[in-house]
Scaffold this active site. Structure first.
Site, mmCIF file in Angstrom:
data_model
loop_
_atom_site.group_PDB
_atom_site.id
_atom_site.type_symbol
_atom_site.label_atom_id
_atom_site.label_comp_id
_atom_site.label_asym_id
_atom_site.label_seq_id
_atom_site.Cartn_x
_atom_site.Cartn_y
_atom_site.Cartn_z
ATOM 1 N N ARG A 183 46.463 96.510 77.823
ATOM 2 C CA ARG A 183 45.253 96.746 76.907
ATOM 3 C C ARG A 183 44.992 98.256 76.589
ATOM 4 O O ARG A 183 45.070 98.791 75.843
ATOM 5 C CB ARG A 183 44.130 96.096 77.298
ATOM 6 C CG ARG A 183 42.948 96.196 76.235
ATOM 7 C CD ARG A 183 41.671 95.400 76.266
ATOM 8 N NE ARG A 183 41.930 93.924 76.665
ATOM 9 C CZ ARG A 183 41.061 93.151 76.743
ATOM 10 N NH1 ARG A 183 39.787 93.550 76.896
ATOM 11 N NH2 ARG A 183 41.271 91.925 76.712
ATOM 12 N N TYR A 222 40.859 94.722 51.264
ATOM 13 C CA TYR A 222 41.278 95.774 50.254
ATOM 14 C C TYR A 222 42.402 96.955 50.433
ATOM 15 O O TYR A 222 42.438 97.376 49.509
ATOM 16 C CB TYR A 222 39.810 96.555 49.960
ATOM 17 C CG TYR A 222 38.604 95.452 49.616
ATOM 18 C CD1 TYR A 222 39.031 94.600 48.738
ATOM 19 C CD2 TYR A 222 37.444 95.283 50.559
ATOM 20 C CE1 TYR A 222 37.902 93.803 48.174
ATOM 21 C CE2 TYR A 222 36.413 94.479 50.254
ATOM 22 C CZ TYR A 222 36.578 93.738 49.051
ATOM 23 O OH TYR A 222 35.547 92.847 48.775
ATOM 24 N N HIS A 224 49.338 88.935 69.536
ATOM 25 C CA HIS A 224 48.114 89.802 70.180
ATOM 26 C C HIS A 224 46.910 88.650 70.078
ATOM 27 O O HIS A 224 46.313 88.722 69.077
ATOM 28 C CB HIS A 224 47.835 90.971 69.449
ATOM 29 C CG HIS A 224 46.974 91.721 70.300
ATOM 30 N ND1 HIS A 224 47.431 92.365 71.429
ATOM 31 C CD2 HIS A 224 45.599 92.189 70.176
ATOM 32 C CE1 HIS A 224 46.468 93.167 71.869
ATOM 33 N NE2 HIS A 224 45.545 92.993 71.057
#
Length: 734
Positions: free
Chosen positions: A33, A123, A79
Site C-alpha cells: 500500500r 464525468y 485492487h
C-alpha cells in the site's frame, strides 16, 4: 461427514494474538500500500491503474474512456479497496501540479492548484500518456513476473518493466506502519544523464552524480535555497530536508511605486490556503510591511503583493513573508523504498539509480531470451516449410494416400512435431514459388537476429551498451523539449536580511496609553495629548498615562510582586472605553497596579515591599510571555509591593511613617533575579512612606511641587543600608 477440527478451541494469549495480527497488517501496509518499488517507482494501486488502462487499450493514440470504467476494472479485478481512494490516485497521476511527469492524460475537471476537488468519476475521462506506455514497454515479452490477483481469476504484474526512471522523476510519499517515505520529483533528463554516467563509471560517487542531478525539480517550480554540502549529504544518506521558496519578481509602477509578483509557489502548497493564511496574518497585524495581496492567476500563478510604502526594499518584504507564511517551506527527504526483494530500505541517489539500472538489465535479458525463444520456434517452422518446397510432389502424395499423414511426414522428411503440424496447416496458395523466396528471406533475417541475440546475451558489456542506447532514446523523448526543461531553480543559501530594523521603522507610531482607576486601558494616537478632555465611564477617572511607540512592550507591575507584559500593538484604539486590563493579564483581584512602563531589557529597576525590603533587578528579568505573569518579588502573607522604580541615579532616599529619613548609596542593594530582597531601612512599627532614587550630582526632588535639594543639604541624612535614619526634615513632612 465430520470435520476433523470442528469445535476445536485453542487458547492463545491476547498479546500474542494481537501481535501476530498487527504484524500481518503492518506488513500488508508496508508492502502492498504505502511504499513504492524502487524498480518502477509505483505503489500497487498506481501499478494496477496503469495496467488496467493498458488492458482497456487506452494508449496515448486511442480515445478516452470514463474514469468510472477504469476504476471499476481496477477494484473488480486487481485492487480490493474502495473506489474513492482508487479514483483519488488516478486523479493525482493526471494533475500537472502534483506530478512532474503525468502518467494519465485527463479530460474534464481534475482539480486545481487552489485545492479544488476533481469532478466525480462518471464525468471525467482519461487515457495513458507516453510515459505510462514507456513503463509498460515489453510487458508482453516476459520482461517481468506475474502473480494471481486477489480472487485468482486474473493475473497482474509484480512490477512494471519501467523504461522511465519514475521513482525519482515523479517522487513518492506515503505513511506505512512504523515507517514512511517522502521522495521529491526530479528532472528526467538529468536522471538519464546520471544513469548513463553510472553505467560508464560504476564506482562514481554521489558527488559525481550530483554534477548531473542538480536537485529536486518540482512541477510547480520554485527555488531551492540550500548549500551544496547539505544537498550532497541528503542524497548520500537518503534523509534530510531542503528549503524551498516561491519565485518572485518586481514590477515597477508609476511614480516610483512597485509591487512583487509571485509566479511560482512551493510544491504541495494550495494557493487558496496560502492567500487565506497571508490575509489572516495581516488581520492579526503580523505582516506590517504588507499592504495588500491579490490573486490575478489564470492558468499560470500570479499573486500580486503590495508593500506598505515604496521605501521598503523588496528583499526585506519577501524575507518577512518567507519567515511567516507558506511562501517558504521545507521538503523533508525520506527515500524509503522496497528493494527488488520487497524489503524496505532507505536508499541514497546512487543506490536508487543502481537498482533501476539493474532492473533494466534483467528486463533486457528476459526480453532478449523471450525473443530468442520465439525466433527458435519460427526458424524451426521455416526449416520444415523449406523442406516441403524441395519435395512438394511427395508431400502431396502422402497427404492424399496415407492414413497417418503426420506420422509419415515426420518419418519421411525427419520433421519435428511442430514442423509437420505447420505443413499440414499451410494453405495451398502458399505453394507458389514467390512464397518460397519470402520464406528463405525471412529465414536468413531471423537467423541473423538469432545470432545477434546470442552474442548479446553472452556479453554483459553489450547489454549495458544496449541499455545506454535505450537511455539516450528515453532522454530524447522525455528529457528534452518543454516537458524536460528544469522548472525549479537551485540556488545557494540566501543572504541574511535584517527584517527587524525595517519592521521597527515601519511599525513605529507614537501612541499614548491611558489606564483608568477601574482598570480600563486603551491607546490613543500621538504624544502631548490633552488628557483632561478624555471621557471615562461614570465613577471612573484617569489613573496613569504613558507615551510610547506602537512596537513597544509594556511592563505591568502589580502589588502582588508579579510582572506582566503587554504588547502595545495588542491594545484597543479609538474613542471607546478600551478594554479591561485584567483580560490581558491575570492580575489577582486583591492586587493593584503599581507601575506601567515601557520595558527596557538592559535597564535596571528597584523593587520595594511595604516590609522595607527590596532588591535591584534587570529589565529582562521582568520579561515574560505568560499571561499569568512572573513572580519577581516574594512577599509574606501580610506584605505587598509598593514600588517598582526605574534606576536613574546613584542614591536611594527612604522616608517612613514614623518620621525617619535615610539616604544610602544604591550600590549597597544587591542585584537579584527574584527573591524577597534585603532590608533597606529599619522601620520598627512603621511603613515606607516615600522611596525614590536620585543622582548626587543633580540633587533630590521629592515631587513636582517641592524644590530641588542639593546633595550638600542632605549629607546629614546619608548613612548605610538597613539603618534607622534621622528625623525627617520639615520640608519632607509636609
Amino acid at each position: 461427514m465430520t470435520i476433523e477440527n470442528e469445535g476445536l478451541i485453542k487458547e492463545t494469549p491476547l498479546a500474542t494474538a494481537l501481535s501476530e495480527r498487527y504484524l500481518a497488517y503492518a506488513l500488508s501496509t508496508i508492502m502492498s500500500r504505502s511504499l513504492p518499488d524502487v524498480r518502477d517507482g509505483l505503489k500497487p494501486v498506481h501499478r494496477r491503474l496503469v495496467f488496467a488502462m493498458r488492458q482497456l487499450k487506452l494508449d496515448p493514440k486511442s480515445g478516452f474512456k470514463k474514469c468510472a470504467r477504469i476504476v471499476g476494472d481496477v477494484i473488480g479485478k486487481y485492487h480490493p479497496h474502495g473506489d474513492a481512494s482508487v479514483y483519488e490516485a488516478l486523479v493525482r497521476l493526471a494533475q500537472e501540479f502534483a506530478v512532474r511527469y503525468p502518467l494519465v492524460e485527463g479530460q474534464g475537471n481534475f482539480g486545481s492548484i487552489d485545492g479544488d476537488n476533481a469532478a466525480a468519476m462518471r464525468y471525467t475521462e482519461s487515457r495513458m500518456t507516453m510515459i505510462a506506455q514507456a513503463l509498460l514497454e515489453g510487458i508482453d515479452e516476459n520482461a517481468v513476473d506475474f502473480r494471481d490477483t486477489y480472487d485468482g481469476e486474473e493475473e497482474e504484474p509484480i512490477v512494471l518493466p519501467g523504461a522511465f526512471p519514475n521513482l525519482l522523476a515523479n517522487g513518492s510519499s506515503g505513511i506505512a506502519v512504523g515507517m514512511a517515505t517522502n521522495i521529491p520529483p526530479h528532472n528526467a533528463g538529468e536522471l538519464y544523464a546520471a544513469a548513463m554516467h553510472l553505467i560508464k563509471k560504476p564506482d562514481a560517487s554521489t558527488k559525481d552524480l550530483l554534477q548531473f542531478v542538480q536537485g529536486p525539480d518540482f512541477p510547480t517550480g520554485g527555488i531551492i535555497v540550500e548549500n551544496q554540502d547539505i544537498i550532497l549529504q541528503t542524497y548520500e544518506v537518503g534523509r534530510g530536508s531542503l528549503r524551498l521558496r516561491a519565485r518572485w519578481e518586481v514590477e515597477q509602477g508609476r511614480f516610483g511605486t512597485w509591487q512583487v509578483v509571485v509566479t511560482e509557489i512551493p510544491y504541495q502548497v494550495q494557493k487558496s490556503k496560502l492567500i487565506e493564511q497571508i490575509a489572516s496574518l495581516m488581520e492579526q497585524k503580523k505582516l506590517n510591511l504588507l499592504a495588500d495581496i491579490r490573486d490575478e492567476s489564470t492558468d499560470e500563478v500570479r499573486l500580486v503583493i503590495e508593500p506598505k510604502n515604496r521605501t521598503i526594499e523588496p528583499e526585506v518584504l519577501m524575507e518577512s513573508l518567507f519567515k511567516a507564511t507558506a511562501l517558504e517551506g521545507r521538503f523533508s527527504y525520506n527515500m524509503n523504498v522496497l528493494d527488488s526483494k520487497a524489503v524496505p530500505k532507505v536508499m541514497g541517489l546512487k543506490d536508487i539509480l543502481r537498482a533501476w539500472l539493474d532492473h533494466r538489465y534483467i528486463v533486457l535479458v528476459r526480453r532478449s531470451q523471450h525473443r530468442l525463444s520465439a525466433l527458435e520456434r519460427r526458424l524451426e517452422i521455416l526449416q520444415g516449410l523449406l523442406a516441403v518446397y524441395l519435395n512438394l510432389d511427395e508431400v502431396i502424395r502422402i497427404i492424399r494416400e496415407e492414413d497417418e499423414v503426420k506420422t509419415v511426414l515426420m518419418q519421411t522428411f525427419k520433421l519435428t512435431d511442430l514442423q509437420s503440424e505447420s505443413i499440414l496447416n499451410m494453405r495451398l496458395r502458399s505453394l507458389r514459388r514467390l512464397e518460397e523466396d519470402a520464406i528463405r528471406h525471412e529465414y536468413d533475417q531471423l537467423s541473423a537476429e538469432r545470432e545477434a541475440l546470442n552474442i548479446l546475451l553472452n556479453d554483459e558489456s553489450l547489454c549495458w551498451k544496449k541499455i545506454s542506447q535505450e537511455l539516450k532514446e528515453g532522454n530524447k523523448q522525455f528529457g528534452t523539449g518543454p516537458l524536460g526543461q528544469r522548472r525549479t531553480l537551485i540556488s545557494g543559501a540566501p543572504k541574511a536580511v535584517d527584517v527587524v530594523e525595517v519592521l521597527e521603522e515601519v511599525e513605529r507610531e507614537p501612541l499614548t496609553v491611558i489606564l483608568s482607576q477601574k482598570g480600563w486601558i486603551k491607546a490613543l494616537k500621538g504624544h502631548g495629548l490633552d488628557l483632561s478632555l478624555q471621557k471615562f465611564k461614570e465613577g471612573d477617572q484617569l489613573q496613569m498615562s504613558l507615551e510610547c511607540q506602537s512596537n513597544d512592550r509594556l511592563c505591568v507591575f502589580g502589588s502582588d510582586g508579579k510582572s506582566f507584559n503587554i504588547k502595545v500593538s495588542d491594545l484597543p484604539r479609538g474613542r471607546g472605553d478600551g478594554q479591561p486590563i485584567r483580560l490581558l493579564v491575570d492580575l489577582s483581584n486583591d492586587a493593584t497596579i503599581l507601575a506601567l512602563f515601557v520595558l527596557e531589557d538592559n535597564g535596571k529597576y528597584l523593587l520595594v515591599s511595604d516590609g522595607g525590603r527590596g532588591f535591584v533587578t534587570e529589565g529582562n528579568n521582568l520579561s515574560t510571555d505568560r499571561k499569568i505573569g512572573k513572580q519577581i518579588l516574594n512577599l509574606k502573607d501580610d506584605e505587598k509591593a509598593i514600588y517598582c522604580l526605574y534606576i536613574k541615579g546613584d542614591y536611594v532616599a527612604i522616608a517612613n511613617t514614623i518620621g525617619k529619613f535615610l539616604i544610602f548609596p544604591l550600590d549597597q542593594i544587591p542585584e537579584l533575579k527574584k527573591g524577597a530582597g534585603v532590608i533597606l531601612q529599619k522601620l520598627g512599627k512603621g511603613k515606607p512612606k516615600i522611596v525614590t532614587i536620585f543622582s548626587a550630582e543633580e540633587g533630590l526632588t521629592i515631587s513636582e511641587k517641592s524644590r530641588k535639594r542639593n546633595f550638600e543639604d542632605l549629607k546629614d541624612f546619608v548613612g548605610n543600608r538597613a539603618g534607622v535614619g534621622k528625623k525627617s526634615p520639615n520640608w519632607l513632612r509636609g
